[in-house]
Design an enzyme around this catalytic site. Structure first.
Site, mmCIF file in Angstrom:
data_model
loop_
_atom_site.group_PDB
_atom_site.id
_atom_site.type_symbol
_atom_site.label_atom_id
_atom_site.label_comp_id
_atom_site.label_asym_id
_atom_site.label_seq_id
_atom_site.Cartn_x
_atom_site.Cartn_y
_atom_site.Cartn_z
ATOM 1 N N TYR A 142 -11.508 19.884 -21.793
ATOM 2 C CA TYR A 142 -10.342 19.099 -21.383
ATOM 3 C C TYR A 142 -10.708 18.038 -20.353
ATOM 4 C CZ TYR A 142 -6.423 21.621 -23.504
ATOM 5 O OH TYR A 142 -5.506 22.130 -24.365
ATOM 6 N N ASP A 252 -0.982 30.201 -27.644
ATOM 7 C CA ASP A 252 0.101 29.878 -28.584
ATOM 8 C C ASP A 252 0.179 30.931 -29.687
ATOM 9 O OD1 ASP A 252 0.756 27.540 -27.241
ATOM 10 O OD2 ASP A 252 0.863 26.330 -29.060
HETATM 11 C C1 IPM Z 1 -0.283 23.722 -22.723
HETATM 12 C C2 IPM Z 1 -0.113 22.399 -23.408
HETATM 13 C C3 IPM Z 1 -0.989 21.385 -22.681
HETATM 14 C C4 IPM Z 1 -2.426 21.852 -22.786
HETATM 15 C C5 IPM Z 1 -0.811 19.963 -23.199
HETATM 16 C C6 IPM Z 1 0.626 19.513 -23.171
HETATM 17 C C7 IPM Z 1 -1.670 19.004 -22.440
HETATM 18 O O1 IPM Z 1 -0.435 22.496 -24.759
HETATM 19 O O2 IPM Z 1 0.083 23.823 -21.525
HETATM 20 O O3 IPM Z 1 -0.769 24.658 -23.354
HETATM 21 O O4 IPM Z 1 -3.081 21.620 -23.807
HETATM 22 O O5 IPM Z 1 -2.893 22.467 -21.829
HETATM 23 MN MN MN Z 2 -0.924 24.541 -25.399
#
Ligand code: IPM
Ligand code: MN
Length: 357
Positions: A142, A252
């Protein structure tokens, strides 16, 4: 005690779910005899509209001057075609980094009253689900170097993942601390059969845990297998520690197997007590302003703040119990509606929980 909370409402349903959480927080503070003050700052798309950037300096300063931060959600169709460095998501990544919040804790649990909501077969979820994903939040791919260029007339792009031993050690410590109060086992997820960062990750997690937490068992799991195991046998997981990208994806997945992403909260902390607390779900622009969004994830995030930033253990428990009780009485927002239950709006749900506190 008086705590200063910075509220980053954000976009879409962000403002309405934050309003619900504030309502519950105010009631809880009154009951437990502490004070709360709220200051709102823009982040994400609404900040772009107002100031041209997703994370204005005044928002960073407001958060730094606060005792903790409550965030709704960022993003929406409206800002989807903007260039990478002024997208709403950049605001979220920026505030995590600015506050040094390296540890993101995402518990995915199956609530007793919502067992039917899981998309998995009942024999698979019978063992219950409570997966706590500890995700490294301000390193890895990231935040690595990236770029785009052209070679022999072909456009190309690249991202890099980099992890240092101290970065891996500090997130391992968070996972081990959590596990010491729970199953005394952590599962470390990586891709050590391919990636160099993963090999360092694996080696470091073992060495650190063995030295500082000899009573914690560390198991390794490759990320592709972990993705499979979460739907095959979710009960085998308790505390999972992993990198930024893998944690993003697996959290997720874990959230989805509980069937009620509208119920799940997350905390992000660094070395101090100031954290950022937010629901796991996004800004849901399609239902914004209709008062149908479920405020429970944000209410539970606020409860986590009381416990993890302010050590208000009883106040935290009071909110969790209130949620349990209101669900037990059969009240449901649209996303978790079940046959025979009473459907309520987002603001009604927040009011019911505040009253139950
Ligand atoms: C999360 C979201 C974020 C991430 C995005 C919105 C940048 O998907 O908090 O999981 O990837 O960290
Ligand atoms: Mn996410």
């Amino acid at each position: 005690m008086n705590y200063k909370i910075a509220v980053l409402d954000g976009d879409g349903i962000g403002p309405e779910i934050c309003a619900g959480a504030i309502k519950v927080l105010e009631k809880t503070a009154k009951k437990f005899g502490f004070g709360l003050s709220f200051s709102h700052y823009p982040i994400g798309g609404c900040a772009i509209d107002k100031t041209g950037v997703p994370l204005p300096q005044s928002t960073v300063e407001g958060c730094l001057a606060s005792d903790s931060v409550l965030l709704g959600a960022v993003g929406g169709y409206k800002w989807d075609s903007l260039p990478a460095d002024i997208r709403p998501e950049k605001g979220l990544l920026g505030i995590r980094k600015a506050l040094g919040l390296y540890s993101n804790i995402r518990p995915a649990k199956l609530w007793d009253s919502l067992v039917g909501a899981s998309p998995l077969k009942s024999e698979v979820v019978n063992g219950g689900i409570e997966i706590i994903i500890v995700r490294e939040l301000i390193g890895g791919i990231y935040f690595g170097e990236r770029g785009k260029s052209e070679e022999n007339g072909n456009e190309f792009a690249w991202d890099t993942e980099k992890y240092s031993v101290p970065e891996i050690e500090r997130i391992t410590r968070v996972a081990c601390e959590l596990a010491s109060k729970r199953s005394k086992k952590i599962i470390s997820v990586d891709k050590a059969n391919v990636l160099e960062t993963s090999r360092l990750w694996r080696k470091t997690v073992h060495a650190y845990a063995q030295k500082h937490y000899p009573n914690i068992t560390v198991e390794d799991m490759l990320v592709d297998n972990a993705a499979m195991q979460i739907v095959k046998n979710p009960a085998q997981f308790d505390v999972v520690v992993t990198s930024n990208l893998f944690g993003d994806i697996l959290s997720d997945e874990a959230a989805q197997v509980t069937g009620s992403i509208g119920m799940l909260a997350s905390s992000s902390l660094g070395d101090g007590t100031r954290g950022l607390y937010e629901p796991i779900h996004g800004s849901a622009p399609d239902i914004a302003g209709k008062d149908i969004a479920n405020p429970i994830a944000t209410i539970l995030a606020a409860a986590m703040m009381l416990r993890d930033s302010f050590s208000q253990i009883e106040a935290h428990a009071a909110i969790e119990n209130a949620v349990q009780r209101v669900l037990g009485q059969g009240y449901r927002t649209a996303d978790i509606m079940q046959e025979g239950c009473k459907r309520v709006s987002g603001s009604e749900m927040a009011a019911l929980i505040a009253k139950a506190v």
